[in-house]
Enzyme design. Structure first.
Site, PDB file in Angstrom:
ATOM      1  N   THR A   1       0.851  -1.196   0.000  1.00 59.66           N
ATOM      2  CA  THR A   1       0.000   0.000   0.000  1.00 59.66           C
ATOM      3  C   THR A   1       0.885   1.245   0.000  1.00 59.66           C
ATOM      4  O   THR A   1       0.672   2.176  -0.770  1.00 59.66           O
ATOM      5  CB  THR A   1      -0.955  -0.004   1.206  1.00 59.66           C
ATOM      6  OG1 THR A   1      -1.846  -1.104   1.073  1.00 59.66           O
ATOM      7  CG2 THR A   1      -1.764   1.282   1.278  1.00 59.66           C
TER       8      THR A   1
ATOM      9  N   ASN B   1      -5.725  -9.472  -7.400  1.00 60.09           N
ATOM     10  CA  ASN B   1      -5.839 -10.100  -6.081  1.00 60.09           C
ATOM     11  C   ASN B   1      -7.114 -10.901  -5.875  1.00 60.09           C
ATOM     12  O   ASN B   1      -7.126 -11.866  -5.119  1.00 60.09           O
ATOM     13  CB  ASN B   1      -5.718  -9.038  -4.986  1.00 60.09           C
ATOM     14  CG  ASN B   1      -6.667  -7.894  -5.187  1.00 60.09           C
ATOM     15  OD1 ASN B   1      -6.642  -7.214  -6.212  1.00 60.09           O
ATOM     16  ND2 ASN B   1      -7.538  -7.689  -4.232  1.00 60.09           N
TER      17      ASN B   1
ATOM     18  N   SER C   1       4.865  -6.993  -1.144  1.00 63.43           N
ATOM     19  CA  SER C   1       4.787  -7.110   0.310  1.00 63.43           C
ATOM     20  C   SER C   1       5.342  -8.451   0.774  1.00 63.43           C
ATOM     21  O   SER C   1       5.093  -9.475   0.135  1.00 63.43           O
ATOM     22  CB  SER C   1       3.324  -7.067   0.768  1.00 63.43           C
ATOM     23  OG  SER C   1       2.867  -5.757   0.897  1.00 63.43           O
ATOM     24  N   ALA C   2       6.017  -8.439   1.922  1.00 66.41           N
ATOM     25  CA  ALA C   2       6.576  -9.687   2.461  1.00 66.41           C
ATOM     26  C   ALA C   2       5.492 -10.671   2.894  1.00 66.41           C
ATOM     27  O   ALA C   2       5.623 -11.883   2.706  1.00 66.41           O
ATOM     28  CB  ALA C   2       7.490  -9.369   3.646  1.00 66.41           C
ATOM     29  N   HIS C   3       4.419 -10.142   3.465  1.00 71.58           N
ATOM     30  CA  HIS C   3       3.445 -11.060   4.090  1.00 71.58           C
ATOM     31  C   HIS C   3       2.614 -11.857   3.098  1.00 71.58           C
ATOM     32  O   HIS C   3       1.872 -12.758   3.487  1.00 71.58           O
ATOM     33  CB  HIS C   3       2.531 -10.291   5.054  1.00 71.58           C
ATOM     34  CG  HIS C   3       1.456  -9.506   4.389  1.00 71.58           C
ATOM     35  ND1 HIS C   3       0.174  -9.989   4.268  1.00 71.58           N
ATOM     36  CD2 HIS C   3       1.450  -8.288   3.809  1.00 71.58           C
ATOM     37  CE1 HIS C   3      -0.566  -9.080   3.647  1.00 71.58           C
ATOM     38  NE2 HIS C   3       0.189  -8.040   3.366  1.00 71.58           N
TER      39      HIS C   3
ATOM     40  N   THR D   1      14.049   5.158  10.077  1.00 72.92           N
ATOM     41  CA  THR D   1      14.886   4.022  10.457  1.00 72.92           C
ATOM     42  C   THR D   1      14.340   2.748   9.845  1.00 72.92           C
ATOM     43  O   THR D   1      13.132   2.493   9.878  1.00 72.92           O
ATOM     44  CB  THR D   1      14.909   3.883  11.995  1.00 72.92           C
ATOM     45  OG1 THR D   1      15.476   5.077  12.526  1.00 72.92           O
ATOM     46  CG2 THR D   1      15.712   2.680  12.440  1.00 72.92           C
TER      47      THR D   1
ATOM     48  N   CYS E   1     -22.500  -8.675   1.635  1.00 72.72           N
ATOM     49  CA  CYS E   1     -22.815  -8.677   3.060  1.00 72.72           C
ATOM     50  C   CYS E   1     -21.590  -8.692   3.963  1.00 72.72           C
ATOM     51  O   CYS E   1     -21.701  -8.425   5.148  1.00 72.72           O
ATOM     52  CB  CYS E   1     -23.720  -9.857   3.403  1.00 72.72           C
ATOM     53  SG  CYS E   1     -25.420  -9.517   2.948  1.00 72.72           S
TER      54      CYS E   1
END
Lengths: 132, 406
Positions: B76, B155, B203-205, B244, B330
């Site tokens: 994101t 996705n 993204s890593a996840h 950092t 829903c």
């Protein structure tokens, strides 16, 4: 989202699933909702002409678990009632009985509409007065 | 081995961490805790070494130079940095951006914000197969186009857009190409040079790494891409993203990339076999079920199936031991079905009934069998309950009914 036990019970073993003969004069059919909204309920009542009581009710619902539970409950509640008693059922009572969260209130509104629509159909077929 | 419930079939949402990734990360929480920007002592150097290795591991997976990797908190942020950063840096050159209507919200929303600021956005619409083609992109490019942002793989559907062809078109016309490759990196071969990509988010996840770590690939040569940063303060990451570094997360991301690169061929073969078996079993037992999106140009581990006349949330309830994702209305507060499925031009009764199954590295054959069985049983039960299906059996065309609003 967690469902209440009563919603789960109606969802897992829905009461009064099925259809009545929609051509019969003693049957009222209500179909409410729309596929685009993700909910369509069909509720049917069988009315005893002599007593004016609802002797049987059936439903079929395309919708979420709460919509299925609301319509299942509605069929249970209308059975044995007179037309006027059934018309008095309010969506808020369904909300309370099933502990529906705010985002599912529309399911109860739809169930109330389905009852009214089925009664309306029965009255139309039989040339009876209705005031709603 | 007994089946452990619930079963996770939502690997497009996120993936569990591979224990080998965790193992690589652990020292960086405790003994190697240094700030990688500390240039004067052992602690800083150790952390910097970890980050350096990770840059190499990421670079090797996507065919990039390690210097071209900008660490972020995830896709994101990467999408925001790429889209807003290019828009601002190149605003004197032009203010036209091309994207697609069924991109992830992390692309749509930055584009919408830019539209409010006076940028002109072209929203391409996919075909019924869910794909954006190079031809569509070529036709949309204008003299003032500064950026094309088209995701590598979708996705919700798992469909793979026309890369490298889109990259080729952008190169020919001299327009920068950003791709949100969150679903593709680590799952299918991704090479930024072959694909002509100038900016790439991941993204890593989504690839068995930790949450909160990701990267933006930013091309340094042919052309050298410049970005206006979103976060200022210290000039880390070539001035494009200060702050950092999340050293533990970055180390995990690097390790995750390395594992994906080494095991991709084997994993793809295993997962696509399982996924195809699932598709075939479900489609052969449920006559109305359909696969959404092009069944050929798809990620190996993803399938999106619609069960017409059955509503998505009730479906998820019926298979509650299997964690999946639904495009149904829903599940959100709105009553709109998935905008991705709507973009394919699907009817409401189909768009409301889609389920995305996302297999992963730890999915077993037993879990697939269980899922198939649950899905088939659930759909059969819900069809019995469906007034729409009843109408269809009676020969009524439900698309011709005038439904009341509520």
């Amino acid at each position: 989202m967690a469902y209440s036990e009563k919603v789960l019970s109606h969802y897992e073993t829905p009461r009064n699933v099925g259809s009545l003969d929609k051509e019969s004069k003693t049957v009222g059919t209500g179909i409410v909702g729309a596929p685009e909204c993700g909910d369509v309920m069909k509720l049917q009542i069988q009315v005893d002409e002599a007593t004016g009581k609802i002797t049987d009710a059936k439903f079929k619902t395309f919708g979420c678990g709460s919509a299925i539970a609301s319509s299942s409950l509605a069929t249970e509640w209308v059975k044995g009632r007179t037309i006027d008693e059934a018309l008095a059922i309010k969506n808020t009572e369904i909300v309370q009985e099933l502990s529906l969260p705010p985002v599912k209130i529309h399911c109860s509104v739809l169930a109330e509409d389905a009852i009214k629509s089925a009664i309306h159909d029965y009255q139309e077929k039989n040339g009876l007065d209705h005031d709603h | 081995m007994a089946l452990k419930l619930p079963i996770y079939m939502d690997n497009n949402a996120t993936t569990p961490m591979d224990p080998r990734v965790l193992e690589a990360m652990l020292p960086y929480f405790t003994e190697k805790f240094g700030n990688s920007a500390s240039r004067n002592h052992q602690f800083g150097w150790e952390a910097e070494d970890g980050v350096k290795l990770a840059r190499k591991q990421v670079g090797e997976l996507i065919g990039a130079d390690p210097k071209e990797i900008i660490w972020t908190s995830g896709s994101t942020e990467s999408n925001n940095l790429a889209i807003k950063g290019v828009a601002d840096m190149y605003k004197d050159k032009g203010r036209h951006i091309i994207t697609a209507v069924h991109e992830h919200k992390a692309t749509l929303d930055p584009c919408k914000r830019l539209a409010k600021m006076g940028y002109d956005i072209t929203w391409l619409e996919p075909g019924a197969d869910g794909l954006i083609t190079a031809k569509q992109v070529a036709e949309a490019i204008r003299v003032d186009t500064i950026l094309v942002t088209i995701m590598w793989a979708n996705n919700e559907l798992g469909t793979i857009n026309e890369l490298p062809e889109i990259g080729k078109v952008c190169k020919e016309k001299g327009v920068l190409l950003h791709t949100d490759a969150t679903q593709a990196v680590g799952k299918i071969p991704v090479d930024v040079n072959d694909a002509g990509v100038d900016l790439l988010s991941a993204s890593a996840h989504k690839m068995y790494g930790p949450k909160g770590a990701g990267f933006l690939y930013v091309r340094r040569r042919k052309p050298r891409v410049r970005l206006t940063p979103i976060i200022d303060g210290g000039g880390h990451e070539r001035g494009m993203r200060s702050g950092t570094l999340n050293v533990t997360g970055i180390v995990g991301l690097g390790k995750a990339c390395e594992l994906c690169r080494l095991e991709m061929a084997e994993e793809t073969a295993r997962l696509s076999k399982m996924r195809d078996r699932m598709d075939q079993a479900i489609l052969s037992q449920l006559e109305h079920a359909v696969i959404n999106g092009d069944p050929k140009r798809r990620l190996p581990h993803t399938t999106n199936i619609s069960f017409p006349y059955v509503e998505g949330e009730s479906m998820m309830m019926a298979i509650k031991e299997v964690a999946v994702s639904s495009g149904s209305a829903c599940t959100s507060a709105s009553l709109e079905p998935s905008y991705v499925l709507k973009a394919l031009g699907l009817g409401d009764e189909i768009a409301h009934s889609s389920i995305r199954f996302g297999l992963g590295r730890f999915t077993t054959d037993e879990e697939v069998d269980y899922t198939i069985d649950k899905v088939v049983t659930a759909v059969k039960k819900l069809l019995e309950l469906s007034p729409l299906y009843e109408m269809v059996l009676e020969g009524i065309d439900i698309t011709t009914i005038e439904w009341g609003a509520h």
